[in-house]
Write a protein that holds these residues in place. Structure first.
Motif, PDB file in Angstrom:
ATOM      1  N   PRO A 113       0.818  -1.217   0.000  1.00  0.00           N
ATOM      2  CA  PRO A 113       0.000   0.000   0.000  1.00  0.00           C
ATOM      3  C   PRO A 113       0.852   1.268   0.000  1.00  0.00           C
ATOM      4  O   PRO A 113       2.008   1.268   0.417  1.00  0.00           O
ATOM      5  N   ARG A 114       0.239   2.341  -0.453  1.00  0.00           N
ATOM      6  CA  ARG A 114       0.898   3.645  -0.427  1.00  0.00           C
ATOM      7  C   ARG A 114       0.771   4.232   0.970  1.00  0.00           C
ATOM      8  O   ARG A 114      -0.114   3.870   1.733  1.00  0.00           O
ATOM      9  N   ARG A 115       1.638   5.162   1.272  1.00  0.00           N
ATOM     10  CA  ARG A 115       1.645   5.766   2.602  1.00  0.00           C
ATOM     11  C   ARG A 115       0.533   6.808   2.707  1.00  0.00           C
ATOM     12  O   ARG A 115       0.354   7.639   1.825  1.00  0.00           O
ATOM     13  N   GLY A 116      -0.214   6.746   3.813  1.00  0.00           N
ATOM     14  CA  GLY A 116      -1.278   7.709   4.056  1.00  0.00           C
ATOM     15  C   GLY A 116      -2.445   7.557   3.106  1.00  0.00           C
ATOM     16  O   GLY A 116      -3.134   8.520   2.814  1.00  0.00           O
ATOM     17  N   CYS A 117      -2.678   6.346   2.615  1.00  0.00           N
ATOM     18  CA  CYS A 117      -3.693   6.107   1.592  1.00  0.00           C
ATOM     19  C   CYS A 117      -4.820   5.254   2.146  1.00  0.00           C
ATOM     20  O   CYS A 117      -4.588   4.281   2.856  1.00  0.00           O
ATOM     21  N   PHE A 118      -6.045   5.633   1.818  1.00  0.00           N
ATOM     22  CA  PHE A 118      -7.220   4.802   2.067  1.00  0.00           C
ATOM     23  C   PHE A 118      -8.065   4.894   0.819  1.00  0.00           C
ATOM     24  O   PHE A 118      -8.632   5.950   0.521  1.00  0.00           O
ATOM     25  N   GLU A 119      -8.108   3.784   0.066  1.00  0.00           N
ATOM     26  CA  GLU A 119      -8.795   3.814  -1.213  1.00  0.00           C
ATOM     27  C   GLU A 119      -9.611   2.541  -1.388  1.00  0.00           C
ATOM     28  O   GLU A 119      -9.136   1.445  -1.099  1.00  0.00           O
ATOM     29  N   ILE A 120     -10.842   2.709  -1.857  1.00  0.00           N
ATOM     30  CA  ILE A 120     -11.716   1.583  -2.164  1.00  0.00           C
ATOM     31  C   ILE A 120     -12.060   1.702  -3.644  1.00  0.00           C
ATOM     32  O   ILE A 120     -12.624   2.713  -4.068  1.00  0.00           O
ATOM     33  N   ARG A 121     -11.714   0.665  -4.427  1.00  0.00           N
ATOM     34  CA  ARG A 121     -11.945   0.716  -5.869  1.00  0.00           C
ATOM     35  C   ARG A 121     -12.366  -0.656  -6.372  1.00  0.00           C
ATOM     36  O   ARG A 121     -12.134  -1.674  -5.741  1.00  0.00           O
ATOM     37  N   GLU A 122     -12.953  -0.631  -7.555  1.00  0.00           N
ATOM     38  CA  GLU A 122     -13.377  -1.865  -8.208  1.00  0.00           C
ATOM     39  C   GLU A 122     -12.335  -2.208  -9.265  1.00  0.00           C
ATOM     40  O   GLU A 122     -11.788  -1.325  -9.924  1.00  0.00           O
ATOM     41  N   VAL A 123     -12.058  -3.492  -9.447  1.00  0.00           N
ATOM     42  CA  VAL A 123     -11.080  -3.914 -10.441  1.00  0.00           C
ATOM     43  C   VAL A 123     -11.632  -3.610 -11.824  1.00  0.00           C
ATOM     44  O   VAL A 123     -12.745  -4.002 -12.158  1.00  0.00           O
ATOM     45  N   GLY A 124     -10.855  -2.900 -12.605  1.00  0.00           N
ATOM     46  CA  GLY A 124     -11.266  -2.563 -13.959  1.00  0.00           C
ATOM     47  C   GLY A 124     -12.410  -1.567 -14.011  1.00  0.00           C
ATOM     48  O   GLY A 124     -13.025  -1.366 -15.042  1.00  0.00           O
ATOM     49  N   GLY A 125     -12.705  -0.939 -12.904  1.00  0.00           N
ATOM     50  CA  GLY A 125     -13.836  -0.015 -12.864  1.00  0.00           C
ATOM     51  C   GLY A 125     -13.473   1.257 -12.130  1.00  0.00           C
ATOM     52  O   GLY A 125     -12.323   1.691 -12.122  1.00  0.00           O
ATOM     53  N   GLY A 126     -14.454   1.816 -11.501  1.00  0.00           N
ATOM     54  CA  GLY A 126     -14.283   3.112 -10.872  1.00  0.00           C
ATOM     55  C   GLY A 126     -13.743   3.043  -9.454  1.00  0.00           C
ATOM     56  O   GLY A 126     -13.581   1.980  -8.862  1.00  0.00           O
ATOM     57  N   ILE A 127     -13.496   4.229  -8.956  1.00  0.00           N
ATOM     58  CA  ILE A 127     -13.004   4.387  -7.599  1.00  0.00           C
ATOM     59  C   ILE A 127     -14.161   4.875  -6.741  1.00  0.00           C
ATOM     60  O   ILE A 127     -14.810   5.866  -7.071  1.00  0.00           O
ATOM     61  N   PHE A 128     -14.416   4.185  -5.636  1.00  0.00           N
ATOM     62  CA  PHE A 128     -15.509   4.565  -4.746  1.00  0.00           C
ATOM     63  C   PHE A 128     -15.055   5.640  -3.756  1.00  0.00           C
ATOM     64  O   PHE A 128     -15.700   6.667  -3.605  1.00  0.00           O
ATOM     65  N   VAL A 129     -13.946   5.392  -3.068  1.00  0.00           N
ATOM     66  CA  VAL A 129     -13.395   6.350  -2.097  1.00  0.00           C
ATOM     67  C   VAL A 129     -11.889   6.422  -2.336  1.00  0.00           C
ATOM     68  O   VAL A 129     -11.227   5.396  -2.466  1.00  0.00           O
ATOM     69  N   SER A 130     -11.352   7.642  -2.402  1.00  0.00           N
ATOM     70  CA  SER A 130      -9.921   7.798  -2.600  1.00  0.00           C
ATOM     71  C   SER A 130      -9.411   8.933  -1.717  1.00  0.00           C
ATOM     72  O   SER A 130      -9.673  10.105  -1.984  1.00  0.00           O
ATOM     73  N   LEU A 131      -8.707   8.572  -0.666  1.00  0.00           N
ATOM     74  CA  LEU A 131      -8.069   9.546   0.220  1.00  0.00           C
ATOM     75  C   LEU A 131      -6.570   9.269   0.174  1.00  0.00           C
ATOM     76  O   LEU A 131      -6.106   8.241   0.654  1.00  0.00           O
ATOM     77  N   LEU A 132      -5.819  10.179  -0.438  1.00  0.00           N
ATOM     78  CA  LEU A 132      -4.393   9.969  -0.644  1.00  0.00           C
ATOM     79  C   LEU A 132      -3.564  10.996   0.111  1.00  0.00           C
ATOM     80  O   LEU A 132      -4.002  12.114   0.367  1.00  0.00           O
ATOM     81  N   ASP A 133      -2.335  10.607   0.445  1.00  0.00           N
ATOM     82  CA  ASP A 133      -1.347  11.478   1.091  1.00  0.00           C
ATOM     83  C   ASP A 133      -1.895  12.178   2.335  1.00  0.00           C
ATOM     84  O   ASP A 133      -1.682  13.372   2.535  1.00  0.00           O
ATOM     85  N   MET A 134      -2.593  11.435   3.166  1.00  0.00           N
ATOM     86  CA  MET A 134      -3.109  12.022   4.408  1.00  0.00           C
ATOM     87  C   MET A 134      -1.996  12.118   5.434  1.00  0.00           C
ATOM     88  O   MET A 134      -1.140  11.250   5.528  1.00  0.00           O
ATOM     89  N   LYS A 135      -2.034  13.173   6.185  1.00  0.00           N
ATOM     90  CA  LYS A 135      -1.094  13.371   7.287  1.00  0.00           C
ATOM     91  C   LYS A 135      -1.839  13.129   8.599  1.00  0.00           C
ATOM     92  O   LYS A 135      -3.059  13.203   8.660  1.00  0.00           O
ATOM     93  N   ARG A 136      -1.095  12.836   9.629  1.00  0.00           N
ATOM     94  CA  ARG A 136      -1.720  12.640  10.936  1.00  0.00           C
ATOM     95  C   ARG A 136      -2.453  13.905  11.324  1.00  0.00           C
ATOM     96  O   ARG A 136      -1.993  14.980  11.008  1.00  0.00           O
ATOM     97  N   PRO A 137      -3.552  13.812  11.921  1.00  0.00           N
ATOM     98  CA  PRO A 137      -4.304  12.725  12.552  1.00  0.00           C
ATOM     99  C   PRO A 137      -5.323  12.078  11.632  1.00  0.00           C
ATOM    100  O   PRO A 137      -6.305  11.513  12.095  1.00  0.00           O
ATOM    101  N   PHE A 138      -5.144  12.122  10.310  1.00  0.00           N
ATOM    102  CA  PHE A 138      -5.991  11.465   9.319  1.00  0.00           C
ATOM    103  C   PHE A 138      -7.452  11.921   9.436  1.00  0.00           C
ATOM    104  O   PHE A 138      -8.377  11.119   9.421  1.00  0.00           O
ATOM    105  N   ALA A 139      -7.646  13.205   9.530  1.00  0.00           N
ATOM    106  CA  ALA A 139      -8.985  13.781   9.720  1.00  0.00           C
ATOM    107  C   ALA A 139      -9.958  13.435   8.596  1.00  0.00           C
ATOM    108  O   ALA A 139     -11.106  13.092   8.885  1.00  0.00           O
ATOM    109  N   PRO A 140      -9.565  13.502   7.304  1.00  0.00           N
ATOM    110  CA  PRO A 140     -10.541  13.182   6.249  1.00  0.00           C
ATOM    111  C   PRO A 140     -11.100  11.762   6.374  1.00  0.00           C
ATOM    112  O   PRO A 140     -12.283  11.539   6.136  1.00  0.00           O
ATOM    113  N   MET A 141     -10.259  10.820   6.766  1.00  0.00           N
ATOM    114  CA  MET A 141     -10.715   9.448   6.898  1.00  0.00           C
ATOM    115  C   MET A 141     -11.605   9.281   8.135  1.00  0.00           C
ATOM    116  O   MET A 141     -12.609   8.576   8.098  1.00  0.00           O
ATOM    117  N   LYS A 142     -11.237   9.941   9.207  1.00  0.00           N
ATOM    118  CA  LYS A 142     -12.001   9.801  10.449  1.00  0.00           C
ATOM    119  C   LYS A 142     -13.362  10.494  10.368  1.00  0.00           C
ATOM    120  O   LYS A 142     -14.283  10.144  11.090  1.00  0.00           O
TER     121      LYS A 142
END
Length: 159
Positions: A113-142
Motif C-alpha cells: 500500500p501507499r503511505r497515508g492512503c485509504f482507497e476503495i476501488r473496483e477492479v477494472g472499474g471506478g473508484i468509490f473512495v480515494s483519500l491519498l497522502d493524508m497526514k496525521r491525525p488522518f482527519a478526512p478518513m475519520k
C-alpha cells in the motif's frame, strides 16, 4: 581499626603497579582461565541446488493481480499500515460489503500500500473512495461515516 598504610620511599615503581582489588576483579580473574577444548562444529549444510534450478527454469513471477471471475465483482481496499485506524476501517468495509452484496470478492492490500492512503476501488472499474497522502491525525478518513460509505458502494455495485 584499619591497619596503617606502609610507605616505601625507596621503590616508587612498585607503587604504580599495584592495582585495586574489587569483587568484580576476582570474578574476572577466575573466568580468564583457558576455556575447555571442545570439538569443532560441523559446517552448515548448504541448500539443495534444486531450488536454484527451479528458480532458473520457472519464469519470473509477475506481481499478483486480482483475478476477475465471471459473475463476481472484485473490490480492492488499499489501506496504509501506518496506523490501526486504517486497518479497522478496511475490515469494517470488507465485512459490510461481503454481507451486503452476494458474490462479491473483497481484497485488502493485494499489493504494497501507499503511505497515508485509504482507497476503495473496483477492479477494472471506478473508484468509490480515494483519500491519498493524508497526514496525521488522518482527519478526512475519520470524518467518513463508514456505514454510509458501505451503503453507497453496495448501491453502485448492485445498480
Amino acid at each position: 581499626m584499619a591497619p596503617k598504610k606502609r610507605r616505601n620511599d625507596n621503590d616508587e615503581s612498585t607503587a604504580a603497579v599495584t592495582t585495586r582489588v574489587t569483587r568484580r576483579s576476582t570474578r574476572l580473574a577466575s573466568t580468564t582461565k583457558a576455556p575447555p577444548v571442545s570439538e569443532p562444529k560441523p559446517p552448515k549444510k548448504k541448500k539443495a541446488k534444486t531450488t536454484t534450478k527451479q528458480a532458473v527454469e520457472a519464469p519470473p513471477e509477475e506481481p499478483e493481480t486480482p483475478a476477475v471471475e465471471e459473475g463476481r465483482k472484485t473490490v480492492i481496499i488499499e489501506h496504509c499500515k501506518q496506523c490501526n485506524s486504517f486497518k479497522t476501517r478496511a475490515i469494517q468495509v470488507k465485512n459490510g460489503l461481503e454481507k451486503g452484496v452476494v458474490g462479491v470478492n473483497v481484497m485488502v492490500n493485494p499489493e504494497k500500500p501507499r503511505r497515508g492512503c485509504f482507497e476503495i476501488r473496483e477492479v477494472g472499474g471506478g473508484i468509490f473512495v480515494s483519500l491519498l497522502d493524508m497526514k496525521r491525525p488522518f482527519a478526512p478518513m475519520k470524518k467518513l461515516d463508514m456505514d454510509k460509505v458501505i451503503s453507497e458502494i453496495i448501491d453502485k455495485i448492485n445498480g
